[in-house]
Design a protein around this motif. Structure first.
Motif, PDB file in Angstrom:
ATOM      1  N   ASN A 292       0.875  -1.164  -0.070  1.00 51.62           N
ATOM      2  CA  ASN A 292      -0.126  -0.049  -0.043  1.00 51.62           C
ATOM      3  C   ASN A 292       0.808   1.239  -0.078  1.00 51.62           C
ATOM      4  O   ASN A 292       0.279   2.126   0.640  1.00 51.62           O
ATOM      5  CB  ASN A 292      -0.875  -0.158   1.220  1.00 51.62           C
ATOM      6  N   ARG A 293       1.927   1.260  -0.480  1.00 47.72           N
ATOM      7  CA  ARG A 293       2.852   2.405  -0.602  1.00 47.72           C
ATOM      8  C   ARG A 293       3.406   2.268  -2.113  1.00 47.72           C
ATOM      9  O   ARG A 293       3.772   1.307  -2.511  1.00 47.72           O
ATOM     10  CB  ARG A 293       4.008   2.421   0.289  1.00 47.72           C
ATOM     11  N   TYR A 294       3.392   3.539  -2.770  1.00 43.80           N
ATOM     12  CA  TYR A 294       3.731   3.581  -4.228  1.00 43.80           C
ATOM     13  C   TYR A 294       5.322   3.058  -4.239  1.00 43.80           C
ATOM     14  O   TYR A 294       6.058   3.615  -3.496  1.00 43.80           O
ATOM     15  CB  TYR A 294       3.745   5.139  -4.618  1.00 43.80           C
ATOM     16  N   GLN A 295       5.392   2.192  -5.262  1.00 43.19           N
ATOM     17  CA  GLN A 295       6.907   1.805  -5.672  1.00 43.19           C
ATOM     18  C   GLN A 295       7.572   2.602  -6.538  1.00 43.19           C
ATOM     19  O   GLN A 295       7.064   2.571  -7.716  1.00 43.19           O
ATOM     20  CB  GLN A 295       6.660   0.215  -5.857  1.00 43.19           C
ATOM     21  N   PRO A 296       8.689   3.146  -6.204  1.00 42.27           N
ATOM     22  CA  PRO A 296       9.295   3.947  -7.363  1.00 42.27           C
ATOM     23  C   PRO A 296       9.685   3.145  -8.504  1.00 42.27           C
ATOM     24  O   PRO A 296       9.998   1.903  -8.227  1.00 42.27           O
ATOM     25  CB  PRO A 296      10.638   4.374  -6.340  1.00 42.27           C
ATOM     26  N   LEU A 297       9.952   3.607  -9.575  1.00 44.25           N
ATOM     27  CA  LEU A 297      10.404   2.906 -10.867  1.00 44.25           C
ATOM     28  C   LEU A 297      11.879   2.158 -10.523  1.00 44.25           C
ATOM     29  O   LEU A 297      11.963   1.078 -10.902  1.00 44.25           O
ATOM     30  CB  LEU A 297      10.440   3.865 -11.982  1.00 44.25           C
ATOM     31  N   ALA A 298      12.481   2.965  -9.662  1.00 44.37           N
ATOM     32  CA  ALA A 298      13.775   2.371  -9.168  1.00 44.37           C
ATOM     33  C   ALA A 298      13.700   0.928  -8.530  1.00 44.37           C
ATOM     34  O   ALA A 298      14.673  -0.020  -8.820  1.00 44.37           O
ATOM     35  CB  ALA A 298      14.659   3.358  -8.412  1.00 44.37           C
ATOM     36  N   VAL A 299      12.726   1.010  -7.627  1.00 42.58           N
ATOM     37  CA  VAL A 299      12.561  -0.457  -7.010  1.00 42.58           C
ATOM     38  C   VAL A 299      12.077  -1.558  -8.091  1.00 42.58           C
ATOM     39  O   VAL A 299      12.656  -2.634  -8.110  1.00 42.58           O
ATOM     40  CB  VAL A 299      11.398  -0.091  -5.794  1.00 42.58           C
ATOM     41  N   ARG A 300      11.182  -0.987  -9.035  1.00 42.61           N
ATOM     42  CA  ARG A 300      10.608  -2.150  -9.761  1.00 42.61           C
ATOM     43  C   ARG A 300      11.780  -2.752 -10.771  1.00 42.61           C
ATOM     44  O   ARG A 300      11.802  -3.940 -11.084  1.00 42.61           O
ATOM     45  CB  ARG A 300       9.422  -1.277 -10.684  1.00 42.61           C
ATOM     46  N   GLU A 301      12.622  -1.600 -11.421  1.00 42.60           N
ATOM     47  CA  GLU A 301      13.752  -2.045 -11.947  1.00 42.60           C
ATOM     48  C   GLU A 301      14.702  -3.049 -11.425  1.00 42.60           C
ATOM     49  O   GLU A 301      15.389  -3.792 -11.854  1.00 42.60           O
ATOM     50  CB  GLU A 301      14.556  -0.746 -12.699  1.00 42.60           C
ATOM     51  N   PHE A 302      15.065  -2.569 -10.184  1.00 44.07           N
ATOM     52  CA  PHE A 302      16.030  -3.613  -9.546  1.00 44.07           C
ATOM     53  C   PHE A 302      15.436  -4.895  -9.212  1.00 44.07           C
ATOM     54  O   PHE A 302      16.181  -5.714  -9.373  1.00 44.07           O
ATOM     55  CB  PHE A 302      16.120  -2.657  -7.817  1.00 44.07           C
ATOM     56  N   LEU A 303      14.221  -5.083  -8.847  1.00 38.85           N
ATOM     57  CA  LEU A 303      13.498  -6.395  -8.732  1.00 38.85           C
ATOM     58  C   LEU A 303      13.333  -7.197 -10.063  1.00 38.85           C
ATOM     59  O   LEU A 303      13.427  -8.359 -10.068  1.00 38.85           O
ATOM     60  CB  LEU A 303      12.348  -6.088  -8.328  1.00 38.85           C
TER      61      LEU A 303
END
Length: 315
Positions: A292-303
């Motif tokens: 329930n927290r906006y995930q930055p694009l950096a997080v998504r790209e890291f994953l």
């Protein structure tokens, strides 16, 4: 608000003023003005160092909520800039920060060199608090977190082994079960042909366990009780798995070590390793994030990089 929060972080007006590049009298005046507007003191100045009042604690909780919202919006703006700026805050215990994260972060920074990386090394409890508060984007850990609060991305499976000083006399009784560090690197401990050690062989040996509350400690006690039918005789408690491992190297006692660690440290002839026959000897490692927290694009790209990595975490 930010002036008050800086004083809270330092619990010292002089240090906070230096961090903010303003004079201490100006900072004190600003904080007093905020306290006057609220109608109650935020800090108890009679203590050394200063402390938060009851209202002050609630004020800081409100500030962190506001900052979390602001950070969420800033992360959205950074996404719109296609990762030409921004940051990624990721945490792990000593084991993960030293051996697991470096190759992942290296691969990420090669692809996104403009992203600032903040690597935080601390205990699982400290890191979980930071993840919940929003000051950490991701946490890698082998301890299960509340699935209703935290989302997760599977990384790998870790296997606990018994690390025993080679000079311990108990080894003579189970010589056919012994494995070397080289065997672990070659995954022989994962083979069904390798039998688990009769754990009660070591019931009289001194044990080096992590402190209470740590997942490895909890599992170690369950394994000893369920597989060996004994309570380990604890000689020393440590904060980190690597510390227990190094103490075992010097012959101080038996420890429980994961194959992630054994694969990364230099091969050690002074230790023998044993496979364990217990479901608690295996656990999953996850990357956790706050739901329930906006995930930055950096997080998504890291994953996205995580699945490309060798799951056995070989050096």
């Amino acid at each position: 608000m930010r002036y008050v929060y800086e004083v809270y972080k330092e619990m010292n007006f002089s240090k906070a003023a230096r961090n903010l590049y303003i004079s201490q009298p100006s900072l004190s005046a600003a904080v007093k003005k905020e306290e006057k507007q609220i109608g109650f003191p935020i800090f108890d100045r009679s203590c050394n160092p200063i402390q938060l009042t009851e209202l002050g604690r609630e004020y800081i909780r409100a500030v962190e909520t506001i900052m979390d919202v602001e950070n969420g919006f800033q992360n959205y703006v950074n996404d719109m800039q296609e990762l030409k700026s921004g940051s990624l805050s990721i945490g792990g215990t000593n084991l993960f920060a030293s051996y697991v994260l470096p190759p992942l972060l290296s691969r990420f920074t090669e692809k996104f060199p403009a992203i600032h990386i903040d690597l935080v090394e601390a205990s699982t409890s400290e890191l979980t608090e930071k993840l919940y508060a929003g000051t950490l984007d991701l946490l890698i850990d082998n301890q299960a977190l509340d699935a209703s609060v935290y989302g997760s991305e599977f990384f790998c499976e870790e296997h606990l082994l018994l690390a025993v000083p080679a000079r311990f006399p108990q080894n003579e009784h189970v010589r056919n079960y012994a494995l070397t560090a080289s065997d672990i690197r070659e995954d022989r401990h994962l083979s069904s042909r390798i039998p688990p050690v009769p754990l009660n062989t070591f019931e009289d040996a001194p044990f080096l366990l992590l402190k209470s509350g740590n997942d490895t400690r909890t599992r170690a006690e369950k394994i000893c009780l369920n597989s060996g039918h004994f309570i380990p005789k604890i000689k020393l408690e440590t904060e980190q798995q690597i510390t227990a491992y190094n103490l075992s190297r010097y012959g101080m006692g038996v420890s429980f070590c994961g194959d992630i660690l054994i694969r990364h440290v230099p091969e050690e002839e002074s230790l023998l390793f044993y496979k364990l026959d217990n479901q608690d000897a295996s656990r999953d490692v996850y990357f956790y994030y706050r739901r329930n927290r906006y995930q930055p694009l950096a997080v998504r790209e890291f994953l996205k990089i995580v699945p490309q990595t060798d799951r056995k975490i070989n050096p």
